[in-house]
Write a protein that holds these residues in place. Structure first.
Motif, PDB file in Angstrom:
ATOM      1  N   ALA A   1       0.987  -1.208  -0.130  1.00 29.83           N
ATOM      2  CA  ALA A   1      -0.155   0.022  -0.184  1.00 29.83           C
ATOM      3  C   ALA A   1       0.981   1.300  -0.201  1.00 29.83           C
ATOM      4  CB  ALA A   1      -0.949   0.073   1.228  1.00 29.83           C
ATOM      5  N   LEU A   2       1.920   1.246   0.899  1.00 32.57           N
ATOM      6  CA  LEU A   2       2.758   2.300   0.949  1.00 32.57           C
ATOM      7  C   LEU A   2       3.490   2.504  -0.409  1.00 32.57           C
ATOM      8  CD1 LEU A   2       4.429   1.862   4.327  1.00 32.57           C
ATOM      9  CD2 LEU A   2       2.869   3.649   3.632  1.00 32.57           C
ATOM     10  N   ALA A   3       3.943   1.500  -1.204  1.00 27.99           N
ATOM     11  CA  ALA A   3       4.412   1.607  -2.438  1.00 27.99           C
ATOM     12  C   ALA A   3       3.565   2.288  -3.458  1.00 27.99           C
ATOM     13  CB  ALA A   3       4.813  -0.049  -3.126  1.00 27.99           C
ATOM     14  N   ALA A   4       2.683   1.756  -3.521  1.00 27.86           N
ATOM     15  CA  ALA A   4       1.267   2.427  -4.354  1.00 27.86           C
ATOM     16  C   ALA A   4       1.298   4.003  -4.161  1.00 27.86           C
ATOM     17  CB  ALA A   4      -0.109   1.774  -4.192  1.00 27.86           C
ATOM     18  N   GLY A   5       1.065   4.072  -2.981  1.00 30.35           N
ATOM     19  CA  GLY A   5       0.974   5.668  -2.368  1.00 30.35           C
ATOM     20  C   GLY A   5       2.156   6.614  -2.854  1.00 30.35           C
ATOM     21  N   VAL A   6       3.292   6.059  -2.508  1.00 28.24           N
ATOM     22  CA  VAL A   6       4.636   6.703  -2.959  1.00 28.24           C
ATOM     23  C   VAL A   6       4.421   6.957  -4.530  1.00 28.24           C
ATOM     24  CG1 VAL A   6       7.161   6.644  -2.900  1.00 28.24           C
ATOM     25  CG2 VAL A   6       5.824   6.419  -0.865  1.00 28.24           C
ATOM     26  N   ALA A   7       4.249   5.905  -5.167  1.00 29.30           N
ATOM     27  CA  ALA A   7       4.549   5.925  -6.804  1.00 29.30           C
ATOM     28  C   ALA A   7       3.355   6.889  -7.160  1.00 29.30           C
ATOM     29  CB  ALA A   7       3.995   4.641  -7.238  1.00 29.30           C
ATOM     30  N   LEU A   8       2.202   7.214  -6.656  1.00 22.98           N
ATOM     31  CA  LEU A   8       1.356   8.058  -7.073  1.00 22.98           C
ATOM     32  C   LEU A   8       1.748   9.193  -6.744  1.00 22.98           C
ATOM     33  CD1 LEU A   8      -1.888   5.825  -6.888  1.00 22.98           C
ATOM     34  CD2 LEU A   8      -0.418   6.259  -8.724  1.00 22.98           C
TER      35      LEU A   8
ATOM     36  N   LEU B   1      16.998   4.967   5.419  1.00 19.82           N
ATOM     37  CA  LEU B   1      15.660   4.767   4.806  1.00 19.82           C
ATOM     38  C   LEU B   1      14.656   5.866   5.447  1.00 19.82           C
ATOM     39  CD1 LEU B   1      15.611   0.694   5.189  1.00 19.82           C
ATOM     40  CD2 LEU B   1      15.730   2.154   3.125  1.00 19.82           C
ATOM     41  N   VAL B   2      14.504   6.056   6.481  1.00 16.91           N
ATOM     42  CA  VAL B   2      13.767   6.820   7.212  1.00 16.91           C
ATOM     43  C   VAL B   2      13.823   8.398   6.590  1.00 16.91           C
ATOM     44  CG1 VAL B   2      13.040   8.353   9.285  1.00 16.91           C
ATOM     45  CG2 VAL B   2      13.220   5.935   9.454  1.00 16.91           C
ATOM     46  N   LEU B   3      14.977   8.695   6.449  1.00 15.60           N
ATOM     47  CA  LEU B   3      15.467  10.176   5.784  1.00 15.60           C
ATOM     48  C   LEU B   3      15.189  10.259   4.357  1.00 15.60           C
ATOM     49  CD1 LEU B   3      19.187  10.792   7.563  1.00 15.60           C
ATOM     50  CD2 LEU B   3      16.935  11.581   8.190  1.00 15.60           C
ATOM     51  N   TRP B   4      15.211   8.771   3.684  1.00 15.81           N
ATOM     52  CA  TRP B   4      14.822   8.853   2.266  1.00 15.81           C
ATOM     53  C   TRP B   4      13.441   9.105   2.155  1.00 15.81           C
ATOM     54  CZ3 TRP B   4      15.515   3.840  -1.146  1.00 15.81           C
ATOM     55  CH2 TRP B   4      15.279   4.027  -2.396  1.00 15.81           C
ATOM     56  N   ALA B   5      12.654   8.383   3.103  1.00 14.23           N
ATOM     57  CA  ALA B   5      11.148   8.847   2.826  1.00 14.23           C
ATOM     58  C   ALA B   5      10.819  10.194   3.152  1.00 14.23           C
ATOM     59  CB  ALA B   5      10.547   7.697   3.693  1.00 14.23           C
TER      60      ALA B   5
ATOM     61  N   ALA C   1       4.805   8.789   1.819  1.00  7.97           N
ATOM     62  CA  ALA C   1       6.150   9.033   1.923  1.00  7.97           C
ATOM     63  C   ALA C   1       6.166   9.201   3.832  1.00  7.97           C
ATOM     64  CB  ALA C   1       7.055  10.096   1.373  1.00  7.97           C
ATOM     65  N   ARG C   2       5.690  10.195   3.946  1.00  7.35           N
ATOM     66  CA  ARG C   2       5.507  10.383   5.442  1.00  7.35           C
ATOM     67  C   ARG C   2       5.187   8.975   6.348  1.00  7.35           C
ATOM     68  NH1 ARG C   2       2.381  16.248   5.614  1.00  7.35           N
ATOM     69  NH2 ARG C   2       4.335  17.306   5.085  1.00  7.35           N
ATOM     70  N   ALA C   3       4.122   8.132   5.831  1.00  4.63           N
ATOM     71  CA  ALA C   3       3.814   7.027   6.479  1.00  4.63           C
ATOM     72  C   ALA C   3       4.818   6.110   6.350  1.00  4.63           C
ATOM     73  CB  ALA C   3       2.256   6.565   5.948  1.00  4.63           C
ATOM     74  N   THR C   4       5.539   6.065   5.095  1.00  9.79           N
ATOM     75  CA  THR C   4       6.914   5.206   5.116  1.00  9.79           C
ATOM     76  C   THR C   4       7.667   5.413   5.868  1.00  9.79           C
ATOM     77  OG1 THR C   4       6.169   5.032   2.668  1.00  9.79           O
ATOM     78  CG2 THR C   4       8.373   4.443   3.269  1.00  9.79           C
ATOM     79  N   ALA C   5       7.907   6.765   6.226  1.00  6.93           N
ATOM     80  CA  ALA C   5       9.013   7.014   7.386  1.00  6.93           C
ATOM     81  C   ALA C   5       8.641   6.622   8.596  1.00  6.93           C
ATOM     82  CB  ALA C   5       9.289   8.535   7.351  1.00  6.93           C
ATOM     83  N   ALA C   6       7.383   6.465   8.830  1.00  9.63           N
ATOM     84  CA  ALA C   6       6.910   5.953  10.314  1.00  9.63           C
ATOM     85  C   ALA C   6       6.832   4.588  10.279  1.00  9.63           C
ATOM     86  CB  ALA C   6       5.377   6.498  10.628  1.00  9.63           C
ATOM     87  N   PHE C   7       6.896   3.963   9.052  1.00  6.82           N
ATOM     88  CA  PHE C   7       6.659   2.413   8.927  1.00  6.82           C
ATOM     89  C   PHE C   7       8.204   2.059   9.227  1.00  6.82           C
ATOM     90  CE2 PHE C   7       7.250  -1.339   6.412  1.00  6.82           C
ATOM     91  CZ  PHE C   7       6.465  -2.067   7.019  1.00  6.82           C
ATOM     92  N   PHE C   8       9.142   2.736   8.602  1.00  3.99           N
ATOM     93  CA  PHE C   8      10.300   2.097   8.771  1.00  3.99           C
ATOM     94  C   PHE C   8      10.858   2.315  10.343  1.00  3.99           C
ATOM     95  CE2 PHE C   8      11.510   3.425   4.083  1.00  3.99           C
ATOM     96  CZ  PHE C   8      11.446   2.134   3.758  1.00  3.99           C
ATOM     97  N   VAL C   9      10.453   3.366  11.063  1.00  4.37           N
ATOM     98  CA  VAL C   9      10.785   3.560  12.543  1.00  4.37           C
ATOM     99  C   VAL C   9      10.032   2.149  13.175  1.00  4.37           C
ATOM    100  CG1 VAL C   9      10.406   4.889  14.427  1.00  4.37           C
ATOM    101  CG2 VAL C   9      11.115   5.903  12.415  1.00  4.37           C
ATOM    102  N   GLY C  10       8.778   1.820  12.711  1.00  5.13           N
ATOM    103  CA  GLY C  10       7.980   0.950  13.277  1.00  5.13           C
ATOM    104  C   GLY C  10       8.454  -0.623  13.108  1.00  5.13           C
ATOM    105  N   VAL C  11       9.155  -0.985  11.965  1.00 12.34           N
ATOM    106  CA  VAL C  11       9.763  -2.164  11.817  1.00 12.34           C
ATOM    107  C   VAL C  11      11.037  -2.295  12.564  1.00 12.34           C
ATOM    108  CG1 VAL C  11       8.568  -2.558   9.987  1.00 12.34           C
ATOM    109  CG2 VAL C  11      10.994  -1.616   9.613  1.00 12.34           C
TER     110      VAL C  11
END
Length: 126
Positions: free
Chosen positions: A54-61, A111-115, A69-79
């Motif tokens: 889902a994050l991939a689709a959101g970042v692609a669009l 990864l967080v900084l990239w997102a 991308a903000r949610a992706t940064a949070a996801f990377f912290v979460g994992v």
């Protein structure tokens, strides 16, 4: 293609690849689910795979890129706890495996900084 667009699509590709891997080879992900989480490790593996897709689709669009991308940064912290679990569990493995597990920990920072960079570079939704 502008550099920011390329960076966004590369991040989306990384997320999509990881998401698919959760379904193609789930056992390796099941093994790093922190044991303190309730329920089955496979459920967490599938849920994180769906989240990555889902994050991939959101970042692609472009329209959803900023929030995804903000949610992706949070996801990377979460994992991060899963990566810590892996490092703890693999402390007695051969050196190359131990190095791989430990190497995942500092990888979360770029990864967080990239997102975050992708989020900052995204156009505001109209």
């Amino acid at each position: 293609m502008p550099r920011s667009e390329r960076s966004s699509l590369l991040l989306a590709g990384l997320l999509a690849t990881a998401g698919v891997a959760h379904f193609v080879s789930p056992r390796q992900f099941d093994a790093i689910v922190p044991r303190v989480l309730p329920g089955s490790p496979r459920t967490w593996t599938r849920a994180s795979g769906v989240a990555e897709l889902a994050l991939a689709a959101g970042v692609a669009l472009p329209r959803t890129r900023r929030v995804a991308a903000r949610a992706t940064a949070a996801f990377f912290v979460g994992v991060l706890p899963a990566n810590i679990q892996m490092a703890v569990d693999w402390r007695d493995r051969p050196a190359p495996q131990k190095a791989a597990a430990l190497g995942r920990l500092p990888l979360q920072v770029p990864l967080v900084l990239w997102a975050r960079s992708v989020a900052k570079g995204a156009r505001r939704p109209a």
